[in-house]
Design an enzyme around this catalytic site. Structure first.
Site, PDB file in Angstrom:
ATOM      1  N   HIS A  62       0.817  -1.214   0.000  1.00  9.27           N
ATOM      2  CA  HIS A  62       0.000   0.000   0.000  1.00  9.27           C
ATOM      3  C   HIS A  62       0.849   1.262   0.000  1.00  9.27           C
ATOM      4  O   HIS A  62       1.892   1.340   0.652  1.00  9.27           O
ATOM      5  CB  HIS A  62      -1.024  -0.008   1.135  1.00  9.27           C
ATOM      6  CG  HIS A  62      -0.478   0.069   2.529  1.00  9.27           C
ATOM      7  ND1 HIS A  62      -0.258   1.266   3.173  1.00  9.27           N
ATOM      8  CD2 HIS A  62      -0.152  -0.900   3.425  1.00  9.27           C
ATOM      9  CE1 HIS A  62       0.178   1.039   4.400  1.00  9.27           C
ATOM     10  NE2 HIS A  62       0.263  -0.269   4.584  1.00  9.27           N
ATOM     11  N   GLU A 196      -5.169   1.635   2.510  1.00 10.88           N
ATOM     12  CA  GLU A 196      -5.050   0.448   3.368  1.00 10.88           C
ATOM     13  C   GLU A 196      -5.232   0.820   4.831  1.00 10.88           C
ATOM     14  O   GLU A 196      -5.852   0.073   5.602  1.00 10.88           O
ATOM     15  CB  GLU A 196      -3.679  -0.208   3.158  1.00 10.88           C
ATOM     16  CG  GLU A 196      -3.521  -1.571   3.835  1.00 10.88           C
ATOM     17  CD  GLU A 196      -2.954  -1.498   5.254  1.00 10.88           C
ATOM     18  OE1 GLU A 196      -2.854  -2.548   5.906  1.00 10.88           O
ATOM     19  OE2 GLU A 196      -2.622  -0.375   5.720  1.00 10.88           O
ATOM     20  N   GLU A 197      -4.700   1.973   5.222  1.00 12.25           N
ATOM     21  CA  GLU A 197      -4.704   2.365   6.630  1.00 12.25           C
ATOM     22  C   GLU A 197      -6.100   2.677   7.170  1.00 12.25           C
ATOM     23  O   GLU A 197      -6.294   2.785   8.374  1.00 12.25           O
ATOM     24  CB  GLU A 197      -3.786   3.571   6.846  1.00 12.25           C
ATOM     25  CG  GLU A 197      -2.307   3.308   6.577  1.00 12.25           C
ATOM     26  CD  GLU A 197      -1.647   2.411   7.605  1.00 12.25           C
ATOM     27  OE1 GLU A 197      -2.343   1.940   8.531  1.00 12.25           O
ATOM     28  OE2 GLU A 197      -0.429   2.173   7.494  1.00 12.25           O
ATOM     29  N   ASP A 219       3.999  -6.188   3.548  1.00  6.50           N
ATOM     30  CA  ASP A 219       3.738  -5.123   4.504  1.00  6.50           C
ATOM     31  C   ASP A 219       4.641  -5.309   5.718  1.00  6.50           C
ATOM     32  O   ASP A 219       5.336  -6.324   5.843  1.00  6.50           O
ATOM     33  CB  ASP A 219       2.266  -5.153   4.931  1.00  6.50           C
ATOM     34  CG  ASP A 219       1.726  -3.788   5.343  1.00  6.50           C
ATOM     35  OD1 ASP A 219       2.528  -2.929   5.762  1.00  6.50           O
ATOM     36  OD2 ASP A 219       0.498  -3.586   5.249  1.00  6.50           O
ATOM     37  N   HIS A 305       3.857   2.830  13.170  1.00  4.50           N
ATOM     38  CA  HIS A 305       2.937   3.966  13.303  1.00  4.50           C
ATOM     39  C   HIS A 305       3.514   5.065  14.186  1.00  4.50           C
ATOM     40  O   HIS A 305       2.787   5.773  14.884  1.00  4.50           O
ATOM     41  CB  HIS A 305       1.562   3.523  13.810  1.00  4.50           C
ATOM     42  CG  HIS A 305       0.733   2.853  12.762  1.00  4.50           C
ATOM     43  ND1 HIS A 305      -0.601   2.561  12.935  1.00  4.50           N
ATOM     44  CD2 HIS A 305       1.054   2.421  11.515  1.00  4.50           C
ATOM     45  CE1 HIS A 305      -1.074   1.972  11.840  1.00  4.50           C
ATOM     46  NE2 HIS A 305      -0.081   1.871  10.969  1.00  4.50           N
TER      47      HIS A 305
END
Length: 331
Positions: A62, A196-197, A219, A305
């Site tokens: 992504h 995607e997030e 990922d 993140h």
């Protein structure tokens, strides 16, 4: 790979605003694939034809990163915002953000007596103006921004924002570079997905359109090798992780065994991933139409993140090798 990775991670690309990343990727791969399509969602679908083309394999990484969206501009030009994806509020104070037009802001908070009380509604973005009218010349309600950080080269490892999942994009680009040198029977779709997030959205539509025989997401995953880490048996530098389970899917044993046996056959170091939270594009791919065989190559990543995610480039190189060998081993 570090050169293209640097460009990718430093680009602007919150969910739904992946255009800058998309342009970078297209410029890198357009001369090396047989066909490129941009679908309605904004996914890049790049096809490399196989010798026979009897079956098809979809790789997905992504392009989007977690971000923020403006919800209010006060009379003094300070911006209030909401989150896009799994943003950790405590990571934001003091960070810089960048909007699509290049406007830079600094995040800070109202007076907080007890730092345990840090909540999103107490935070604001300062873009250096003095009035609402000045701010409105630079940003509008609904504008998105992402963290502004450069990549740091640490030798075998790199630290940067948005390695989730620009590292996956870099792996797919490198696979495209190297697939030129190998003979393969299957058609391969290198898919760079959007949003995607915020719910695996791009992969859902891309997989529906491609309808592959096998789908592999690429990922990051949580590393468990820092002081007092989560109880996850994944380490930087010990090879890519082959997903067994996360919240979005339980990998079909046929796919897990294919990936494990391929790694063993070609002496590729690997780890097994059982993730108690989170998901990847594979979660959307495997539920498409009547169901698709799907798995995930996961790159162990520290500080996911956060503004300074960290991966080991040796894991990245082995992920490229595993992906290329899967193309040849899938029958």
């Amino acid at each position: 790979m570090k050169e293209i990775l640097t460009k990718l991670v430093e680009a602007y690309g919150p969910p739904g605003n992946e255009a800058q990343v998309r342009e970078l990727i297209i410029n890198e791969i357009k001369a090396k694939v047989d066909d490129i399509q941009i679908d309605v969602m904004g996914n890049i679908i790049a096809k490399k034809k196989g010798n026979i083309g009897e079956k098809s394999i979809m790789f997905a990484a992504h392009m989007d990163e977690i971000g923020l969206m403006v919800t209010h501009i006060d009379k003094n030009g300070f911006l209030r915002f909401t989150t896009m994806g799994g943003v950790k509020v405590f990571n934001l104070i003091g960070e810089r953000v960048r909007f699509a037009n290049g406007t830079i802001g600094v995040i800070n908070a109202e007076f907080i007596k007890n730092w345990k009380e840090i909540e999103l509604h107490k935070l604001f973005i300062d873009i250096g103006v003095e009035t609402k009218e000045e701010a409105q010349k630079l940003v509008a309600i609904g504008d998105s921004c992402g963290i502004e950080r450069s990549l740091v080269d640490l030798g075998n490892r790199v630290a940067a924002k948005s390695l989730d999942d620009r590292i996956g994009c870099a792996i797919l680009i490198q696979m495209i570079n190297e697939i030129q040198e190998i003979s393969h029977n299957h058609d391969v779709y290198f898919t760079f997905t959007v949003q995607e997030e915020v719910g695996l959205r791009g992969a859902k539509t891309a997989a529906y359109g491609i309808d592959p025989d096998l789908g592999i997401a690429v990922d990051v995953t949580i590393a468990g090798d820092t002081p007092e880490p989560p109880k996850i048996d994944l380490h930087l530098g010990k090879g890519p992780a082959i997903k067994v389970k996360d919240v979005s899917m339980i990998t079909n044993p046929l796919v897990k065994d294919l990936m494990v046996n391929t790694a063993k056959k070609h002496n590729i170091p690997y780890q097994l991933e059982v993730l108690p939270y989170g998901g990847t594009d594979a979660g959307a791919i495997h539920l498409t139409k009547a169901g698709i065989l799907a798995g995930c190559i996961s790159i162990p990543c520290r500080y996911v993140h956060s503004p300074s995610e960290m991966v080991d480039m040796r894991d990245v190189e082995h992920s490229v090798k595993l992906g290329l060998q899967l193309i040849k081993e899938f029958v």
